[in-house]
Design an enzyme around this catalytic site. Structure first.
Site, short mmCIF file in Angstrom:
data_model
loop_
_atom_site.label_atom_id
_atom_site.label_comp_id
_atom_site.label_asym_id
_atom_site.label_seq_id
_atom_site.Cartn_x
_atom_site.Cartn_y
_atom_site.Cartn_z
N HIS A 94 17.93 15.39 -6.78
CA HIS A 94 19.14 16.05 -7.28
C HIS A 94 20.35 15.95 -6.35
O HIS A 94 21.39 15.43 -6.75
CB HIS A 94 18.85 17.52 -7.61
CG HIS A 94 18.06 17.71 -8.86
ND1 HIS A 94 17.47 18.92 -9.21
CD2 HIS A 94 17.75 16.85 -9.87
CE1 HIS A 94 16.83 18.80 -10.37
NE2 HIS A 94 16.99 17.55 -10.78
N ASP B 168 19.69 23.21 -4.93
CA ASP B 168 18.70 22.34 -4.29
C ASP B 168 19.00 22.02 -2.83
O ASP B 168 18.10 21.58 -2.10
CB ASP B 168 18.55 21.06 -5.09
CG ASP B 168 17.89 21.30 -6.45
OD1 ASP B 168 16.88 22.02 -6.47
OD2 ASP B 168 18.39 20.81 -7.47
#
Length: 359
Positions: free
Chosen positions: A201, A296
């Site tokens: 990500h 993330d």
């Protein structure tokens, strides 16, 4: 084993997917979300419609904006929210927790179960509650609107581990009443290090920032994770694997993750991602202030980098992504993120960390 009662904490993409899937399978389900507008819309609909790999519509037993009402009486509390909110959400549900309940973070990212267990202790919870975490989310999914989910794919395999570690097999067996994909791991050290989201990500999002800010529509995985960007992800993954080795555990590579989760193989990561049919139709973000960065990085790359420093593993690629992501959003992810202090691991050696996570 009797059918457990599930509480789904979070009515986003994954939460609604769990709620409708479990309801279709015949399990009693309650669903909570913090957004009043979403709760109101779901209550008006009264049901969720699923399409894709899971199809059908189901009435949800309880839809509420009161988290204590949602979790009260549940056997399994599936927490399906951005990982940056796991701490505050754990504190909010603390007054309603009772002996024997199992909290499962879907996923825990890196250190999620530790952070939640510490939060419950700080909140004065006396109930005997097991906190567990998965390494990833069961679904590749999107919710175009409240009451509707598109489930592009369901993973073939997920790891789950608990605190205390001895409870991992019991947690997996409980989840297996609905989902055979969950497999127990020896400790949360495995699930926390096996954080695929932190690999796929942040770096691709940063390297597509110009495209994102121009509002270009693109397939996040098949078009956004190009051959050169895949090589950056593979560098990140090499650092992650080195941290695992320093801690005495062999964790699966990102290549193994795609083989096990989606049956996708190839000579490199780029080839594997191109073969994941569950990714078809998943668009990239249209704003750089996306959970792919603000979630993330602080709950994935920051604790991984901190663990690397603690065990003597250099993480230059991780560190670069952390710093660049912070600069892009004007935030200090080192200060915001899951440091070893917040996880209760500060000052520990590799062996002491291993022992702490097995206990």
């Amino acid at each position: 084993m009797k059918s457990p009662r599930f509480a789904i904490v979070g009515a986003g993409n994954g939460g609604q997917s769990f709620a409708v899937h479990l309801s279709l399978l015949g399990f009693p389900v309650s669903l909570w979300d913090v957004e009043k507008e979403k709760v109101d819309a779901l209550q008006r609909a009264g049901r969720i419609v699923a399409s894709g790999s899971v199809q059908g519509e189901a009435k949800i037993d309880l839809i509420t904006g009161d988290i204590c009402e949602a979790v009260r009486g549940a056997d399994v509390i599936m927490v399906v929210i951005p990982t940056v909110y796991q701490r505050s959400t754990a504190a909010a549900m603390a007054p309603a927790l009772t002996d024997g309940q199992v909290i499962v973070l879907n996923p825990g990212a890196t250190g999620g179960a530790l952070e939640v267990r510490n939060t419950l202790r700080e909140a004065g919870v006396k109930a005997s509650v097991v906190v567990a975490e998965t390494d990833t989310l069961l679904y590749a999914c999107r919710s175009p609107q409240a009451g509707e989910v598109i489930i592009y794919g369901v993973k073939d395999h997920l790891d789950v581990a608990a605190l205390p570690a001895a409870e991992s097999s019991k947690v997996a067996a409980l989840l297996n009443t609905a989902f055979p994909q969950f497999k127990p791991m020896p400790s949360v050290l495995f699930t926390s290090l096996n954080n695929a989201n932190a690999m796929v990500h942040p770096a691709p999002t940063l390297l597509n920032a110009g495209r994102i800010e121009c509002k270009a529509s693109f397939e996040y995985y098949s078009e956004g994770v190009t051959p050169s960007i895949s090589r950056v992800v593979e560098k990140l993954d090499a650092e992650r694997l080195a941290i695992g080795r320093a801690l005495g555990v062999e964790i699966p590579s990102i290549h193994h993750f795609y083989r096990m989760s989606y049956g996708a193989d190839g000579a490199n990561l780029y080839e594997q991602i191109q073969k994941v049919r569950a990714y078809e139709g998943i668009k990239g973000p249209t704003n750089v202030n996306t959970r792919y960065l603000f979630e993330d990085i602080p709950t994935g790359l920051v604790p991984l980098s901190c663990l690397g420093k603690a065990v003597g593993v250099k993480t230059p690629t991780m560190d670069a992504v952390v710093e660049l992501g912070g600069s892009l959003l004007g935030r200090d992810f080192r200060a915001e993120g899951r440091t070893l202090e917040r996880l209760g691991l500060a000052g520990m050696s590799a062996e002491e960390i291993r022992r702490a996570l097995i206990a």
